[in-house]
Design a protein around this motif. Structure first.
Motif, PDB file in Angstrom:
ATOM      1  N   ASP A  58       0.811  -1.218   0.000  1.00 51.89           N
ATOM      2  CA  ASP A  58       0.000   0.000   0.000  1.00 51.89           C
ATOM      3  C   ASP A  58       0.845   1.269   0.000  1.00 51.89           C
ATOM      4  O   ASP A  58       0.350   2.351  -0.306  1.00 51.89           O
ATOM      5  CB  ASP A  58      -0.936   0.036   1.211  1.00 51.89           C
ATOM      6  N   ASN A  59       2.109   1.146   0.364  1.00 53.05           N
ATOM      7  CA  ASN A  59       2.967   2.324   0.495  1.00 53.05           C
ATOM      8  C   ASN A  59       4.153   2.295  -0.472  1.00 53.05           C
ATOM      9  O   ASN A  59       5.220   2.840  -0.171  1.00 53.05           O
ATOM     10  CB  ASN A  59       3.457   2.436   1.944  1.00 53.05           C
ATOM     11  N   ARG A  64       3.219   9.525  -2.829  1.00 52.64           N
ATOM     12  CA  ARG A  64       1.884   9.526  -2.223  1.00 52.64           C
ATOM     13  C   ARG A  64       1.825  10.456  -1.014  1.00 52.64           C
ATOM     14  O   ARG A  64       2.716  10.458  -0.170  1.00 52.64           O
ATOM     15  CB  ARG A  64       1.528   8.108  -1.779  1.00 52.64           C
ATOM     16  N   TYR A  66      -0.175  11.618   2.445  1.00 49.33           N
ATOM     17  CA  TYR A  66      -1.000  11.031   3.479  1.00 49.33           C
ATOM     18  C   TYR A  66      -1.762  12.136   4.178  1.00 49.33           C
ATOM     19  O   TYR A  66      -1.250  13.243   4.356  1.00 49.33           O
ATOM     20  CB  TYR A  66      -0.135  10.271   4.495  1.00 49.33           C
TER      21      TYR A  66
END
Length: 71
Positions: A58-59, A64, A66
């Motif tokens: 997921d990371n 990305r 958060y």
């Protein structure tokens, strides 16, 4: 040397060996990942290992954002 530095060095040595044996880096990494997961499953509860792998998957995107991070 910390454990993560050791792991990166061990990975580099394994990839050097794979290259000498004419394996592609992608194929070698996939095989190493499978071997690490297989061995980890012998030492850790399946749910714990699955949660860690899910977190890592997921990371994967370093770009990305958060919700809890400040701009």
């Amino acid at each position: 040397m910390g454990i993560h530095d050791w792991a990166r060095a061990a990975l580099g040595q394994s990839l050097d060996t794979a290259k000498r044996d004419d394996f592609s880096e992608e194929l070698a990494l996939r095989a190493l990942l499978s071997a690490v997961v297989e061995r980890s499953a012998q030492l850790r509860p399946t749910d714990d290992l699955a949660q860690e792998l899910t977190f890592l998957a997921d990371n994967l995107d370093p770009e990305r954002d958060y919700g809890f991070m400040r701009p």
